[in-house]
Design an enzyme around this catalytic site. Structure first.
Site, PDB file in Angstrom:
ATOM      1  N   ALA A  33       0.875  -1.217   0.004  1.00 38.91           N
ATOM      2  CA  ALA A  33       0.123   0.026   0.052  1.00 38.91           C
ATOM      3  C   ALA A  33       0.872   1.186  -0.028  1.00 38.91           C
ATOM      4  O   ALA A  33       0.650   2.201  -0.677  1.00 38.91           O
ATOM      5  CB  ALA A  33      -0.769   0.138   1.107  1.00 38.91           C
TER       6      ALA A  33
ATOM      7  N   GLU B 276       6.248  -9.101  16.554  1.00 39.39           N
ATOM      8  CA  GLU B 276       5.235 -10.143  16.299  1.00 39.39           C
ATOM      9  C   GLU B 276       4.460 -10.753  17.576  1.00 39.39           C
ATOM     10  O   GLU B 276       5.191 -10.704  18.494  1.00 39.39           O
ATOM     11  CB  GLU B 276       5.629 -11.086  15.203  1.00 39.39           C
ATOM     12  CG  GLU B 276       6.137 -10.508  14.039  1.00 39.39           C
ATOM     13  CD  GLU B 276       5.151 -10.157  12.913  1.00 39.39           C
ATOM     14  OE1 GLU B 276       3.948 -10.621  13.150  1.00 39.39           O
ATOM     15  OE2 GLU B 276       5.490  -9.250  12.220  1.00 39.39           O
TER      16      GLU B 276
ATOM     17  N   VAL C 255      16.791  -6.416   2.219  1.00 41.00           N
ATOM     18  CA  VAL C 255      17.926  -6.510   3.491  1.00 41.00           C
ATOM     19  C   VAL C 255      17.933  -5.283   4.029  1.00 41.00           C
ATOM     20  O   VAL C 255      18.290  -4.080   3.205  1.00 41.00           O
ATOM     21  CB  VAL C 255      19.514  -6.847   2.680  1.00 41.00           C
ATOM     22  CG1 VAL C 255      20.418  -6.810   3.887  1.00 41.00           C
ATOM     23  CG2 VAL C 255      19.457  -8.139   2.090  1.00 41.00           C
TER      24      VAL C 255
ATOM     25  N   LYS D 127      18.801 -12.208   6.057  1.00 39.80           N
ATOM     26  CA  LYS D 127      19.408 -11.228   5.355  1.00 39.80           C
ATOM     27  C   LYS D 127      21.046 -11.465   5.302  1.00 39.80           C
ATOM     28  O   LYS D 127      21.661 -11.148   4.113  1.00 39.80           O
ATOM     29  CB  LYS D 127      19.044  -9.904   6.259  1.00 39.80           C
ATOM     30  CG  LYS D 127      17.389  -9.544   6.186  1.00 39.80           C
ATOM     31  CD  LYS D 127      17.134  -8.605   7.367  1.00 39.80           C
ATOM     32  CE  LYS D 127      15.786  -8.234   7.564  1.00 39.80           C
ATOM     33  NZ  LYS D 127      15.544  -7.652   8.623  1.00 39.80           N
TER      34      LYS D 127
ATOM     35  N   GLY E 287      15.634  -3.114   4.920  1.00 35.96           N
ATOM     36  CA  GLY E 287      14.665  -2.172   4.566  1.00 35.96           C
ATOM     37  C   GLY E 287      15.225  -0.982   3.304  1.00 35.96           C
ATOM     38  O   GLY E 287      15.503  -1.252   2.451  1.00 35.96           O
TER      39      GLY E 287
ATOM     40  N   GLY F 289       9.247  -0.799   8.200  1.00 37.28           N
ATOM     41  CA  GLY F 289       8.138   0.186   8.004  1.00 37.28           C
ATOM     42  C   GLY F 289       7.654   0.476   6.563  1.00 37.28           C
ATOM     43  O   GLY F 289       8.558   0.255   5.828  1.00 37.28           O
TER      44      GLY F 289
ATOM     45  N   LYS G 205      13.009 -11.435   1.778  1.00 37.21           N
ATOM     46  CA  LYS G 205      14.207 -12.173   2.014  1.00 37.21           C
ATOM     47  C   LYS G 205      14.201 -13.564   2.423  1.00 37.21           C
ATOM     48  O   LYS G 205      15.132 -14.211   2.021  1.00 37.21           O
ATOM     49  CB  LYS G 205      14.871 -11.270   3.352  1.00 37.21           C
ATOM     50  CG  LYS G 205      14.013 -11.551   4.512  1.00 37.21           C
ATOM     51  CD  LYS G 205      13.564 -10.065   5.153  1.00 37.21           C
ATOM     52  CE  LYS G 205      12.414 -10.330   6.068  1.00 37.21           C
ATOM     53  NZ  LYS G 205      12.137  -8.715   6.147  1.00 37.21           N
TER      54      LYS G 205
ATOM     55  N   GLU H 273      16.329  -4.611  -3.105  1.00 36.68           N
ATOM     56  CA  GLU H 273      17.045  -3.823  -2.228  1.00 36.68           C
ATOM     57  C   GLU H 273      16.393  -3.899  -0.996  1.00 36.68           C
ATOM     58  O   GLU H 273      17.010  -3.802   0.046  1.00 36.68           O
ATOM     59  CB  GLU H 273      17.061  -2.394  -2.773  1.00 36.68           C
ATOM     60  CG  GLU H 273      17.545  -1.367  -1.959  1.00 36.68           C
ATOM     61  CD  GLU H 273      19.279  -1.748  -1.867  1.00 36.68           C
ATOM     62  OE1 GLU H 273      20.050  -1.459  -2.588  1.00 36.68           O
ATOM     63  OE2 GLU H 273      19.684  -2.002  -0.804  1.00 36.68           O
TER      64      GLU H 273
END
Ligand SMILES: NC(=O)c1ccc[n+]([C@@H]2O[C@H](COP(=O)([O-])OP(=O)(O)OC[C@H]3O[C@@H](n4cnc5c(N)ncnc54)[C@H](OP(=O)(O)O)[C@@H]3O)[C@@H](O)[C@H]2O)c1
Length: 437
Positions: A17, A192, A134, A207, A136, A304, A107, A131
């Site tokens: 989104a 989580e 790994v 990663k 973010g 994020g 990942k 990109e």
């Protein structure tokens, strides 16, 4: 102006989104930068009715991401579903086989199937960009794959999981236990409901396995990683580390050694004055050491919606700028077929300094027995101190040892010996010390 680049987004959750929103909000800027429009022409998710906070009604809806991957209506397939099998793998494979460029943030998928997918991409002459997979928003893949051409990497290490770094940062700042901070992190959405994947090091390992391949030209070997999580880190460790001039971080480390390549994920003591020790909270950081450049450290937001979308859109923009017929560089820096098998260095031969925390009976001879076990295994000590731990039972004491460079095998043997001697009242704690600038 060249024809618009048509993008299909599979997965419209946190990252998907955000990608759709940024592509809409920054359309004019992106057109100026890429020399052509970038349009979202197709989307796929599970629930067509869900409000995504961004209007995607002008894009064609697909219930099945595999069908979207194969449609002639897209030039780029952006996979933001997640998972190492199922719809993510099937749709990425279908897109590459259909000759579509692929951008993914996944990942887990790359750690398991990256090399096979790269072979398809290279055979078909399309890009597989990742990109966002790994660290973010940190442009580490582009840096390693493009900006560091000619460099030979000797070591790459980093804070690759924001949840773990957030927990360790708060444990140190507030003096509270791992369990208390974890519960808070879950309440705030930083961890989580089932945090195992993050706190036991699996996410960092995925990663790291991608970075290892890029750094050393080897096949991805995500199952060959020594792994320890942070759940057994206590306040006693954090305070003792601080007293000794160290901070504890969960690091992923890949390093070339004489016996092969070490891949390890574990809590690590880094000097408090080092740059990586200043990386706090959910922020990520990657340090790359090479023969030409020396050490480079990149740090920034590792997760994020927007930060991850930034990396995804950078990958899409690279495709928009590339010209038809242009031969793309290989996915993992070398042609996938030429990636060497991963030669694992045995963890027992890992060499470095060690922090050892022992909780022992308060009785005569314990100190001497510990020192003897160390000497018997040729371990030279930088320091051995009896450490006062507040609230500790009077009948027990904490002994902290810091070793000079030694091997994992020697430390394990010495600690086993001390355990057999019967002096310990609790499980011994061993934390590796990592050199960092
Ligand atoms: N979140 C981050 O900060 C972050 C950072 C770096 C990398 N990543 C990676 O980015 C990827 C996406 O993560 P996320 O956090 O955005 O996940 P998410 O919020 O759970 O979103 C997943 C999306 O995939 C869709 N989906 C699930 N199964 C599907 C299927 N069979 N067909 C079509 N769509 C399907 C879901 O549809 P519905 O919405 O209809 O259920 C949802 O929109 C993952 O690989 C993750 O590891 C995430």
């Amino acid at each position: 102006m060249a024809e618009a680049l048509r993008v299909g987004i599979a997965g419209l959750g946190t990252v998907g989104a955000s990608v759709a929103r940024v592509l809409r909000d920054k359309a004019t800027e992106l057109t100026r930068q890429c020399g052509r429009d970038i349009v979202v022409s197709a989307v796929s998710a599970r629930d067509p009715k869900r409000d995504r906070g961004v209007d995607v009604s002008s894009a064609k809806w697909f219930d099945d991401p595999v069908k979207m991957a194969q449609t002639a209506d897209i030039d780029v397939f952006v996979e933001l579903i997640g998972g190492d099998e199922g719809p993510a793998r099937l749709s990425v494979k279908a897109a590459l086989e259909a000759g579509r460029h692929v951008v993914t943030a996944n990942k887990a998928l790359l750690a398991k199937h990256g090399v096979a997918l790269a072979e398809i991409a290279e055979k078909k002459g399309v890009l597989l960009n990742y990109e966002a997979a790994v660290a973010g928003g940190i442009p580490v893949i582009k840096t390693m794959r493009e900006a560091m051409a000619g460099n030979s990497v000797t070591r790459v290490f980093g804070i690759l999981n924001g949840t773990c770094n957030y927990i360790l940062t708060r444990m140190e700042a507030e003096g509270v236990s791992f369990d208390v901070v974890l519960k808070d992190a879950q309440r705030l959405g930083y961890a989580e409901a089932d945090p195992t994947f993050d706190i036991e090091g699996h996410d960092t390992a995925h990663k790291l396995s991608i970075l290892t391949s890029l750094a050393f030209g080897t096949k991805i070997a995500a199952n060959d990683i020594y792994m320890e999580g942070i759940s057994n880190i206590t306040q006693a460790d954090i305070r003792a580390a601080g007293d000794l001039g160290y901070r504890i971080k969960l690091l992923g480390v890949a390093q070339r050694t004489e016996s092969g390549i070490e891949q390890r994920v574990h809590p690590t003591m880094v000097p408090t004055a080092s740059v990586i020790a200043q990386v706090h909270g959910v922020t990520n950081a990657v340090a790359i050491e090479t023969d030409i450049l020396g050490e480079l450290l990149l740090s920034g937001p590792g997760a994020g919606g927007n930060a991850t979308a930034s990396a995804v859109i950078g990958d899409v923009a690279d495709i928009a700028k590339s010209r038809p017929g242009f031969q793309h560089g290989p996915v993992f820096g070398r042609p996938a077929k030429e990636l060497k098998p991963y030669k694992k260095a045995q963890m027992r031969s890992h060499a470095g300094g060690y922090f050892i925390r022992l909780t022992v009976h308060d009785r005569i001879g314990v100190f001497a027995a510990i020192a003897k076990r160390m000497a018997d295994n040729d371990i030279s000590l930088e320091s051995i101190v009896q450490h006062a731990v507040s609230g500790e039972a009077a009948a027990q004491k904490t002994v902290i040892l810091v070793t000079h460079e030694t091997t994992e095998a020697a430390v394990r043997k010495a600690v086993d010996g001390i355990t057999k001697d019967g002096h310990l009242t609790d499980k011994p704690q061993v934390i590796r010390i990592e050199r960092a600038g």
